[in-house]
Design an enzyme around this catalytic site. Structure first.
Site, PDB file in Angstrom:
ATOM      1  N   CYS A   1       0.896  -1.319   0.209  1.00 54.62           N
ATOM      2  CA  CYS A   1       0.115  -0.141  -0.114  1.00 54.62           C
ATOM      3  C   CYS A   1       0.815   1.408  -0.019  1.00 54.62           C
ATOM      4  CB  CYS A   1      -1.037   0.051   1.170  1.00 54.62           C
ATOM      5  SG  CYS A   1      -0.036   0.152   2.853  1.00 54.62           S
TER       6      CYS A   1
ATOM      7  N   ASP B   1       2.296   2.576   2.553  1.00 55.96           N
ATOM      8  CA  ASP B   1       2.135   3.564   3.954  1.00 55.96           C
ATOM      9  C   ASP B   1       3.671   3.267   4.851  1.00 55.96           C
ATOM     10  OD1 ASP B   1      -0.300   4.028   3.051  1.00 55.96           O
ATOM     11  OD2 ASP B   1      -1.572   2.842   4.540  1.00 55.96           O
TER      12      ASP B   1
ATOM     13  N   CYS C   1      -2.945   5.051   5.883  1.00 57.55           N
ATOM     14  CA  CYS C   1      -4.530   5.116   6.029  1.00 57.55           C
ATOM     15  C   CYS C   1      -5.089   5.218   7.513  1.00 57.55           C
ATOM     16  CB  CYS C   1      -4.790   3.759   5.615  1.00 57.55           C
ATOM     17  SG  CYS C   1      -4.490   2.328   6.782  1.00 57.55           S
TER      18      CYS C   1
ATOM     19  N   CYS D   1      -2.804  -3.512   8.898  1.00 60.21           N
ATOM     20  CA  CYS D   1      -2.372  -2.103   9.102  1.00 60.21           C
ATOM     21  C   CYS D   1      -1.842  -1.973  10.543  1.00 60.21           C
ATOM     22  CB  CYS D   1      -3.235  -0.940   8.827  1.00 60.21           C
ATOM     23  SG  CYS D   1      -4.296  -1.083   7.418  1.00 60.21           S
TER      24      CYS D   1
END
Ligand code: FES
Length: 131
Positions: free
Chosen positions: A34, A36, A59, A103
């Protein structure tokens, strides 16, 4: 609702955002899928986490888990920080959608890496710890 109230609160009002100039445990971890990135700063004295801050470019779940992670380790022995799992963080947040659990894994990874950095800087025998 997709996100719990607790998650929304930590996303909209994240605790402990920023850096610690004299941190003695620092790590950065990114998720290549992603894109991140999380960075965490620890100030450890007498093996107790006196302060913890984070910078997360990611996120809502990444920000909320970073925020909760720093809250859960402040004032705790560094050995407790090492044992903190993403499951505990997610539970404290009241859950995360299944497709957002990765996450929280990022937050656990960066915390463990920062503790490892602390051990390395302090000259501790990292192999004898529970890394
Ligand atoms: Fe990348 Fe959440 S989507 S950490």
């Amino acid at each position: 609702m997709l996100y719990s109230q607790e998650t929304m609160d930590h996303f909209l009002n994240p605790r402990n955002v920023g850096s610690i100039p004299d941190a003695n445990g620092v790590a950065e971890v990114g998720n290549t899928t992603c894109g991140d990135v999380m960075r965490i700063y620890l100030k450890v004295e007498d093996d107790v986490v006196q302060d913890a801050k984070f910078e997360t470019f990611g996120c809502a779940s990444a920000i909320a888990t970073s925020s909760m992670t720093t809250e859960l380790i402040k004032g705790k022995p560094v050995t407790d920080a090492l044992k903190l799992t993403n499951k505990e963080v997610v539970n404290k947040l009241g859950g995360l959608p299944a497709n957002k659990l990765h996450c929280s894994v990022l937050a656990e990874e960066v915390l463990k890496a920062a503790v490892a950095d602390y051990y390395q800087r302090s000259g501790a025998d990292v192999l004898s710890t529970e890394l």
